[in-house]
Scaffold this motif. Structure first.
Motif, mmCIF file in Angstrom:
data_model
loop_
_atom_site.group_PDB
_atom_site.id
_atom_site.type_symbol
_atom_site.label_atom_id
_atom_site.label_comp_id
_atom_site.label_asym_id
_atom_site.label_seq_id
_atom_site.Cartn_x
_atom_site.Cartn_y
_atom_site.Cartn_z
ATOM 1 N N GLY A 66 0.812 -1.211 0.000
ATOM 2 C CA GLY A 66 0.000 0.000 0.000
ATOM 3 C C GLY A 66 0.843 1.257 0.000
ATOM 4 N N GLU A 67 2.000 1.186 0.667
ATOM 5 C CA GLU A 67 2.868 2.358 0.762
ATOM 6 C C GLU A 67 3.532 2.674 -0.577
ATOM 7 O OE1 GLU A 67 4.144 5.297 3.703
ATOM 8 O OE2 GLU A 67 2.468 3.938 3.334
ATOM 9 N N LEU A 73 1.753 7.911 -5.686
ATOM 10 C CA LEU A 73 0.674 8.876 -5.894
ATOM 11 C C LEU A 73 1.068 10.247 -5.378
ATOM 12 C CD1 LEU A 73 -2.287 9.460 -6.725
ATOM 13 C CD2 LEU A 73 -2.956 8.739 -4.416
ATOM 14 N N ALA A 74 1.704 10.272 -4.199
ATOM 15 C CA ALA A 74 2.058 11.549 -3.584
ATOM 16 C C ALA A 74 3.268 12.190 -4.240
ATOM 17 C CB ALA A 74 2.319 11.346 -2.089
ATOM 18 N N PHE A 75 4.373 11.438 -4.359
ATOM 19 C CA PHE A 75 5.646 12.027 -4.749
ATOM 20 C C PHE A 75 5.893 12.051 -6.252
ATOM 21 C CE2 PHE A 75 6.476 10.649 -0.335
ATOM 22 C CZ PHE A 75 6.828 11.890 0.194
ATOM 23 N N SER A 76 5.120 11.269 -7.012
ATOM 24 C CA SER A 76 5.311 11.270 -8.464
ATOM 25 C C SER A 76 4.182 11.959 -9.213
ATOM 26 C CB SER A 76 5.447 9.827 -8.978
ATOM 27 O OG SER A 76 6.597 9.215 -8.454
ATOM 28 N N TRP A 77 3.085 12.265 -8.507
ATOM 29 C CA TRP A 77 1.950 12.861 -9.216
ATOM 30 C C TRP A 77 1.369 14.062 -8.475
ATOM 31 C CZ3 TRP A 77 0.046 14.029 -13.520
ATOM 32 C CH2 TRP A 77 -1.310 14.320 -13.702
ATOM 33 N N ARG A 78 0.735 13.832 -7.330
ATOM 34 C CA ARG A 78 -0.016 14.917 -6.692
ATOM 35 C C ARG A 78 0.866 16.072 -6.242
ATOM 36 N NH1 ARG A 78 -4.600 11.672 -3.077
ATOM 37 N NH2 ARG A 78 -6.094 11.404 -4.800
ATOM 38 N N GLY A 256 -1.483 -2.795 9.410
ATOM 39 C CA GLY A 256 -1.282 -3.107 8.000
ATOM 40 C C GLY A 256 -1.229 -1.901 7.091
ATOM 41 N N VAL A 257 -0.873 -0.739 7.634
ATOM 42 C CA VAL A 257 -0.820 0.507 6.865
ATOM 43 C C VAL A 257 0.501 1.200 7.163
ATOM 44 C CG1 VAL A 257 -1.877 2.774 6.527
ATOM 45 C CG2 VAL A 257 -3.319 0.776 6.897
ATOM 46 N N LEU A 262 -1.624 6.250 5.935
ATOM 47 C CA LEU A 262 -2.566 6.662 6.979
ATOM 48 C C LEU A 262 -3.576 7.682 6.466
ATOM 49 C CD1 LEU A 262 -0.244 6.965 10.116
ATOM 50 C CD2 LEU A 262 -2.253 5.488 9.906
ATOM 51 N N VAL A 263 -3.158 8.536 5.544
ATOM 52 C CA VAL A 263 -4.067 9.554 5.008
ATOM 53 C C VAL A 263 -5.193 8.916 4.197
ATOM 54 C CG1 VAL A 263 -4.218 11.548 3.438
ATOM 55 C CG2 VAL A 263 -2.311 11.353 5.042
ATOM 56 N N HIS A 264 -4.985 7.703 3.699
ATOM 57 C CA HIS A 264 -5.979 7.054 2.848
ATOM 58 C C HIS A 264 -6.888 6.094 3.614
ATOM 59 C CE1 HIS A 264 -3.919 8.660 -0.678
ATOM 60 N NE2 HIS A 264 -2.781 8.256 -0.143
ATOM 61 N N THR A 265 -6.740 6.012 4.921
ATOM 62 C CA THR A 265 -7.529 5.053 5.683
ATOM 63 C C THR A 265 -8.949 5.568 5.949
ATOM 64 O OG1 THR A 265 -6.720 5.937 7.799
ATOM 65 C CG2 THR A 265 -5.495 4.104 6.821
#
Length: 290
Positions: A66-67, A73-78, A256-257, A262-265
């Protein structure tokens, strides 16, 4: 600044993969893009011995997978390309507001998913990109205060404060400087190194040094009067895991995160929704001394 640095990082990764593919064949070039995931795996492996009780190998594997997705998603796009895709939302007549504070080496794009959902609900929000990127955490207090004041002007009440990672310490630095003029805020922190983290020795900048375990700066930082702290035994950034729990706060364990995940939970989002629906958001007319 972080957006610019992360754009450079993405382009360098692509250039390295193209070079390796051209020089040695694409069977080697394409896996080059996965090197960060391999490095990330090492961060999760050590948690089996660092945290007590130890997360299971299954939980670590699930958290790592998941990480990888959350980090890409965070470091390559958003963050490099979509920092302002979701502008601050201050609709007239809004009755509730949320201030979203990102963590180390991130920017406001970290919250794009939450901001889109909050906009659909008609909830006011402000998400600053904290600068200087590698300066003192104390320097972020003014930006946080500006966001709080903007939200109070629209909603007439204290906003809910939500922070990821270093952002939780930035909230505490803001509370130390500006808390005397505000009602006690409800705060939610996700994977914040409230008691420092072993991994801060690998970071660059004044803020990384402030997050080290046993730092004098951290020892002098006040707590938050009304806080929920989300933590995970699979946090490869903030560990040992219990360092993410602030004294006197309500602790919420998520298994399991990983750190970014954590932001996506659902648990964190539901806590935010419960806080917005509740009566814990104070009036602007009741300042609280600290």
């Amino acid at each position: 600044m972080n957006a610019r640095l992360q754009r450079i990082w993405v382009l360098l990764r692509l250039a390295a993969a193209l070079f390796v593919g051209w020089r040695f064949g694409w069977a080697w070039g394409l896996p080059t893009l996965g090197l960060p995931a391999a490095v990330l795996a090492a961060g999760f492996l050590q948690l089996h011995w660092v945290n007590r009780p130890a997360p299971t190998w299954g939980q670590l594997l699930r958290a790592w997978a998941g990480e990888v997705l959350a980090s890409e998603l965070a470091f390559s796009w958003r963050q490099p390309w979509r920092e302002w895709a979701e502008p601050d939302h201050l609709p007239a007549g809004a009755t509730a507001g949320v201030l979203l504070v990102h963590g180390f080496s991130c920017n406001r794009g970290r919250w794009n998913g939450w901001m889109k959902r909050l906009r659909a609900q008609g909830v006011a929000f402000v998400a600053p990109s904290l600068e200087p990127a590698f300066g003192s955490i104390d320097a972020y207090a003014d930006e946080i205060e500006a966001g709080v004041q903007r939200l109070k002007a629209v909603t007439g009440r204290m906003p809910l404060l939500c922070a990821h990672s270093m952002g939780g310490l930035a909230l505490r630095a803001w509370w130390r400087r500006y808390g005397a003029g505000h009602a006690a805020p409800r705060a939610i922190t996700l994977g914040s190194p409230h008691r420092g983290t072993r991994m801060a020795v690998l970071g660059a900048g004044v803020n990384a040094a402030q997050m080290r375990r046993g730092s004098a700066w951290l020892a002098e930082l006040p707590g938050l009067p009304d806080a929920d702290c989300f933590w995970t035994p699979c946090d490869q950034v903030v560990n040992p895991a219990e360092t993410a729990i602030l004294g006197g706060a309500r602790a919420h364990r998520v298994d399991g995160v990983g750190h970014m995940g954590l932001v996506h939970t659902d648990a964190a989002w539901h806590c935010l929704q419960t806080a917005l629906a509740g009566s814990s958001l104070g009036s602007v007319n009741t300042p609280r001394r600290i």
